[in-house]
Design an enzyme around this catalytic site. Sequence first.
Site, PDB file in Angstrom:
ATOM      1  CB  THR A 138      32.361   0.552  25.810  1.00 49.08           C
ATOM      2  OG1 THR A 138      31.507  -0.225  26.256  1.00 49.08           O
ATOM      3  CG2 THR A 138      31.278   1.894  25.601  1.00 49.08           C
ATOM      4  CG  ASP A 139      29.738  -4.248  24.682  1.00 55.48           C
ATOM      5  OD1 ASP A 139      29.833  -3.338  25.818  1.00 55.48           O
ATOM      6  OD2 ASP A 139      29.520  -5.500  25.049  1.00 55.48           O
ATOM      7  CD  GLU A 140      28.889  -0.831  29.625  1.00 58.41           C
ATOM      8  OE1 GLU A 140      28.168   0.422  30.111  1.00 58.41           O
ATOM      9  OE2 GLU A 140      29.574  -1.319  30.120  1.00 58.41           O
ATOM     10  CE1 TYR A 163      33.233   4.083  29.899  1.00 58.90           C
ATOM     11  CE2 TYR A 163      31.370   2.300  29.745  1.00 58.90           C
ATOM     12  CZ  TYR A 163      32.679   2.938  29.506  1.00 58.90           C
ATOM     13  OH  TYR A 163      33.665   2.295  28.489  1.00 58.90           O
ATOM     14  CE  LYS A 167      34.513   4.989  25.624  1.00 62.82           C
ATOM     15  NZ  LYS A 167      36.134   5.332  25.606  1.00 62.82           N
ATOM     16  N   PRO A 296      21.527   0.822  39.409  1.00 59.40           N
ATOM     17  CG  PRO A 296      21.384   3.127  40.846  1.00 59.40           C
ATOM     18  CD  PRO A 296      22.216   1.900  40.518  1.00 59.40           C
TER      19      PRO A 296
END
Length: 355
Positions: A138-140, A163, A167, A296
Amino acid sequence: MDKSSKKIIVTGGAGFIGSALIRMIINETEHEVLNIDKLTYAGHLESLESISDSNRYQFEQVDICDAEEINRIFNEFHPDAIMHLAAESHVDRSIDGSAEFIITNVNGTHALLEEAKQYWQSLEGDRKESFRFLHVSTDEVYGELGDEGFFTEETPYDPRSPYSSSKASSDHLVRAWHHTYGLPTMITNCSNNYGPYQFPEKLIPVVILKALQGEDIPVYGTGENVRDWLYVDDHARALLKVVEEGEPGETYNIGGHNEKQNIEVVHTICDTLNELVPKETGGNFRELISFVTDRPGHDFRYAIDASKIEKELGWTPEETFDSGIKKTIQWYLENIDWCEAVTENNYDLERLGTA
Ligand code: NAD
Ligand code: TDX
């Protein structure tokens, strides 16, 4: 690998993106697929009904953390590639409880890497040379952006939710297995996906279903947070390109060039529903919008620079946000049964992740 008929393991194939990928592989290529999925709350075989009779498709209900079972499957199926999508994927759930995210995303990826390494080391010649392990991320992992700029493959990692940090951990493991053991791995980091068969916990299906039920539409914070939306079939097509033509050791960012504030997305959905299912009372779906306490640690903005995959592999998204969101809303209107079946006894569109 290449485009000729190959044997591919897909993990997480009963989920949102995995099922789109498997439908595409079966419908548009000659490859054979073995789907490994634990069938958590997010995994549903109903999403694969249209291809489940194909003699090029098979399913194993297995947890990716179960090394013995993964070993058995590798040795029975003899894959040419593995496309690894199985994960806990919802940021809000990771805020409520992080353990499953570490177990599946970190330990599960580790178990797969170990079994893939052993299997790959046993191969010879062309089969060893062309084997691929594609890790779908993911880009997160890059953290958040301000008003300007884009994530590139060189952006330093700065994950900020349970999360995204799970990842990011799995991405680091995958790179280490390439660097240390030579396992031919590749990583893709993609922006927010939308489209049919997305579990109704994520923004777009939540808004559609809440609106149809006449309930408040929860917009976190001010609604000004920005996501870069990609239609799920465009992501699936990119993943196929990478597994067939990507270079081992490389990372490819995938994004839609569709940056939108959350509130813009919500307005578009409400306006489309006003057209497609006008209220008898003449009311406007926008009246249901309700600004609620922020998530949050809410990342402000994600935006992907996808020029590398465009230049090196010739991939660009085909769907515009306007056409993709209309198709998606229409799909949910016609598939309320699927939504009810997948949420039965496990989820009632309640707010998650308030910590
Ligand atoms: P999803 O939650 O819809 O599906 C995940 C699937 O993995 C489910 O079928 C679930 O049953 C399966 N699974 C979970 N734990 C498992 C385990 N221990 N063993 C075997 N199977 C297990 O997720 P998604 O949205 O389809 O995302 C797929 C992948 O793409 C994830 O790795 C996610 O991090 C990544 N990704 C998602 C997005 C997005 O916008 N949805 C964007 C970028 C990257
Ligand atoms: O009810 C909601 N109201 C709201 O305002 C929900 C569920 C979300 N939001 C906001 C939070 C985010 O800014 O909408 C945006 C999108 O939220 P999600 O759909 O939960 O996605 P996001 O947190 O951006 O993460 C998604 O994209 C990257 C996927 O869930 C991840 O798996 C993927 O890696």
